[in-house]
Design a protein around this motif. Structure first.
Motif, mmCIF file in Angstrom:
data_model
loop_
_atom_site.group_PDB
_atom_site.id
_atom_site.type_symbol
_atom_site.label_atom_id
_atom_site.label_comp_id
_atom_site.label_asym_id
_atom_site.label_seq_id
_atom_site.Cartn_x
_atom_site.Cartn_y
_atom_site.Cartn_z
ATOM 1 N N GLN A 229 20.893 29.590 -20.568
ATOM 2 C CA GLN A 229 20.664 28.834 -19.387
ATOM 3 C C GLN A 229 20.620 29.929 -18.473
ATOM 4 N N GLY A 230 19.766 29.756 -17.618
ATOM 5 C CA GLY A 230 20.571 31.360 -16.100
ATOM 6 C C GLY A 230 19.987 30.755 -14.884
ATOM 7 N N LYS A 261 18.792 43.167 -22.281
ATOM 8 C CA LYS A 261 19.900 41.600 -23.408
ATOM 9 C C LYS A 261 20.184 40.299 -22.598
ATOM 10 N N PHE A 262 19.524 39.937 -23.482
ATOM 11 C CA PHE A 262 20.194 38.723 -23.114
ATOM 12 C C PHE A 262 20.908 38.160 -23.691
ATOM 13 N N ASN A 263 21.406 39.310 -25.037
ATOM 14 C CA ASN A 263 23.218 37.925 -25.273
ATOM 15 C C ASN A 263 23.874 38.386 -24.559
ATOM 16 N N LYS A 267 27.723 35.323 -22.729
ATOM 17 C CA LYS A 267 29.606 36.319 -22.737
ATOM 18 C C LYS A 267 29.520 36.293 -21.231
ATOM 19 N N GLY A 268 28.452 34.927 -20.403
ATOM 20 C CA GLY A 268 29.300 35.095 -19.004
ATOM 21 C C GLY A 268 28.979 35.826 -18.345
ATOM 22 N N LYS A 269 27.956 36.714 -18.675
ATOM 23 C CA LYS A 269 27.844 37.986 -18.230
ATOM 24 C C LYS A 269 26.189 37.958 -17.259
ATOM 25 N N LYS A 270 25.597 38.392 -16.387
ATOM 26 C CA LYS A 270 24.501 38.841 -15.736
ATOM 27 C C LYS A 270 23.754 39.524 -16.928
ATOM 28 N N LEU A 296 21.480 34.939 -14.072
ATOM 29 C CA LEU A 296 23.336 34.274 -13.791
ATOM 30 C C LEU A 296 23.453 33.428 -14.461
ATOM 31 N N PRO A 297 24.367 33.746 -15.534
ATOM 32 C CA PRO A 297 25.021 33.169 -16.061
ATOM 33 C C PRO A 297 25.619 31.424 -16.355
ATOM 34 N N LYS A 298 25.449 30.933 -17.100
ATOM 35 C CA LYS A 298 25.649 29.088 -16.428
ATOM 36 C C LYS A 298 26.917 28.991 -17.647
#
Length: 302
Positions: A229-230, A261-263, A267-270, A296-298
């Motif tokens: 999610q983001g 790089k979606f991964n 890791k909590g990074k954008k 942006l991470p959720k």
């Protein structure tokens, strides 16, 4: 970028027929000319070309009746196989069939391609006449009026359409609709009447918005596919216009043109994503969009 085009000039048609012969007739030692039949003049012909304009796939569709379309002669260049281009070509032919009013597609498949057509939603109906008197085939059929067959993951696609309507109101005003999603390709369409200028063509700003939202939509669906999610935001977008749109606004985004790089989200990074969208007027390419998006991470990604 790969794109579907219609061979219209004598030169393009000659190259198209040669490609068909090279991949569908020459391996069985049939002579040039054997790739053609009595339906050529009443058929819709399509081919996929690469960035250099080289043919890398081809296919044909014609109507047997007002409701039934027959798909034939799908071939993919040996150097581009296993990249989803067969399905890309088939999807384009099915789209043409729907526009012609067909609600059912049939194809006479050889043994080696039966599994491909099954994976694309076709089922074996009966044995078909041998091709050129030698090659054994099975007739396979597929319904074209089922939305779940037009799009992969219809629930995700409906959620995307609802998200556009509820959070990006311009999509409703422009008549932007998700038309097809295969997992590798997303196609959207817009209403020309809702975006027409005094010259009878589509506003340049509307073309840009259609391309931007198509790229946004592809990322939305890829996040769903990866269980992430983001919040998706456009960082930068550039578009090159070549011709005006006067008939049918379409935008196509292929997964091959999405980089990033979606991964990083897990890791909590954008994450920074780059993609390209092709804008067409019916089958004619009119613009290319290059976009940089940030996701942006959720907390749910962790």
């Amino acid at each position: 970028m790969f794109k579907v085009v219609t061979p219209q000039t004598d030169e393009a048609l000659t190259a198209y027929y040669h490609f068909r012969w090279q991949y569908l007739r020459q391996p069985w030692n049939f002579p040039p000319g054997s790739e053609k039949d009595e339906y050529e003049q009443v058929s819709e012909h399509r081919m996929v070309v690469n960035g250099q304009g080289e043919i890398i796939a081809c296919g044909r569709v014609h109507l047997n009746t007002a409701e039934e379309a027959q798909i034939r002669h799908i071939a993919v260049h040996s150097g581009y196989q296993r990249r989803g281009l067969g399905q890309f070509m088939l999807n384009a032919l099915e789209s043409v069939a729907r526009e012609l009013g067909a609600i059912r597609a049939v194809t006479n498949s050889r043994e080696i391609s039966i599994e491909f057509f099954k994976a694309c939603g076709f089922t074996v109906e009966r044995e078909a006449p041998n091709e050129l008197g030698l090659l054994k085939r099975q007739q396979m059929v597929k319904k074209l009026d089922d939305f779940s067959l037009l799009v992969m993951h219809p629930q995700w696609c409906q959620e995307l359409q609802d998200t556009w309507t509820e959070t990006i109101p311009i999509t409703e005003h422009m008549g932007i609709k998700l038309h097809q999603y295969t997992g590798k390709t997303l196609e959207t369409r817009a209403s020309l009447n809702k975006n027409i200028n005094i010259h009878g063509t589509m506003f340049a700003g509307s073309i840009f918005s259609l391309a931007t939202l198509t790229g946004w939509g592809m990322i939305f669906l890829q996040l769903k596919d990866k269980g992430l999610q983001g919040d998706i935001v456009l960082g930068d977008g550039n578009i090159h216009y070549h011709k005006p749109i006067t008939m049918k606004p379409r935008a196509v985004c292929n997964i091959e043109r999405l980089k990033g790089k979606f991964n990083l989200l897990s890791k909590g990074k954008k994450c920074r994503l780059e993609l390209e969208v092709e804008v067409l007027d019916d089958t004619q390419a009119v613009a290319e969009f290059h976009g940089i998006y940030w996701v942006l991470p959720k907390e749910d990604n962790k």
